[in-house]
Scaffold this motif. Sequence first.
Motif, short mmCIF file in Angstrom:
data_model
loop_
_atom_site.label_atom_id
_atom_site.label_comp_id
_atom_site.label_asym_id
_atom_site.label_seq_id
_atom_site.Cartn_x
_atom_site.Cartn_y
_atom_site.Cartn_z
N TYR A 85 -19.07 -40.40 16.50
CA TYR A 85 -17.86 -40.59 16.56
C TYR A 85 -17.60 -42.35 16.41
CZ TYR A 85 -12.92 -41.83 17.65
OH TYR A 85 -11.54 -42.21 17.49
N ALA A 118 -19.87 -33.45 12.24
CA ALA A 118 -19.92 -32.56 12.97
C ALA A 118 -21.06 -31.42 12.27
CB ALA A 118 -18.73 -31.95 13.71
N GLU A 161 -15.49 -29.29 9.45
CA GLU A 161 -14.39 -29.83 10.26
C GLU A 161 -13.13 -29.56 9.43
OE1 GLU A 161 -14.86 -33.63 12.32
OE2 GLU A 161 -16.82 -33.34 11.70
N MET A 182 -13.56 -33.97 14.48
CA MET A 182 -14.23 -34.68 15.45
C MET A 182 -14.29 -36.31 14.99
SD MET A 182 -15.02 -32.48 17.56
CE MET A 182 -16.62 -33.34 18.41
#
Length: 231
Positions: free
Chosen positions: A7, A35, A39, A218
């Motif tokens: 992130y 991720a 996503e 994410m």
Amino acid sequence: MKHGKHYVDSKKLVDRTKLYDSAEGLDLCCQTAKAKFDETVELHVRLGVDSRHADQQVRGAVVLPHGTGKNVRVIAIAKGDAAKAAEEAGAMMVGDTDLIAKIQNEGFIDFDVLVTTPDMMGQVGRLGKILGPRGLMPNPKAGTVTPDLGRAVAEAKAGKIEYRLDKANIIHVPIGKVSFGSEKLNDNLTTVMDAIVKAKPAAAKGQYIKSVTVASTMGPGVKLNNTKFGG
């Protein structure tokens, strides 16, 4: 709040002072999705209305041209021909008083969309305390209370989503998966934004579209140029 390395690295790619055009912003949103799973890309629209007032509510439903990328589990509460039409359209489960009892007595909520006919709403209305907080209560404005259950089921499975204001005057909706790519995501985003602009309440004053942000499940938020959407 402490974020993970992926992130933090993704956030560095986003210029927090810039308002991106939708195509560029969605492309960046896909780039920052790190991720290991596919996503979901979410759209967050802050509106210049006050959800506390009945005449400033913004709510509706729209079919995304490329769907949501999710296998939508639809159940139907109906009788007779409507029940048969729902079953033929691919509803996961169809019933009437038995299905109402299953939800009420057994706490059954393993579905994404519930559709029903107007004549059943008197009984379905009793499920408000269970379904309401989870956003599963059928509503005529969302097209989930209708005599044409075959169409309602087909649209839900094809990617029909409901949009509505939360208490902070923000609409949150999924617009697809990262694997769609920015072009298909942009088609879906444009469809949703057009619907939200058309749903502008007559009582709304001043700037209607306050901010538009997209983000993967994410990933960090990417702000879009809200002036491009009108309203």
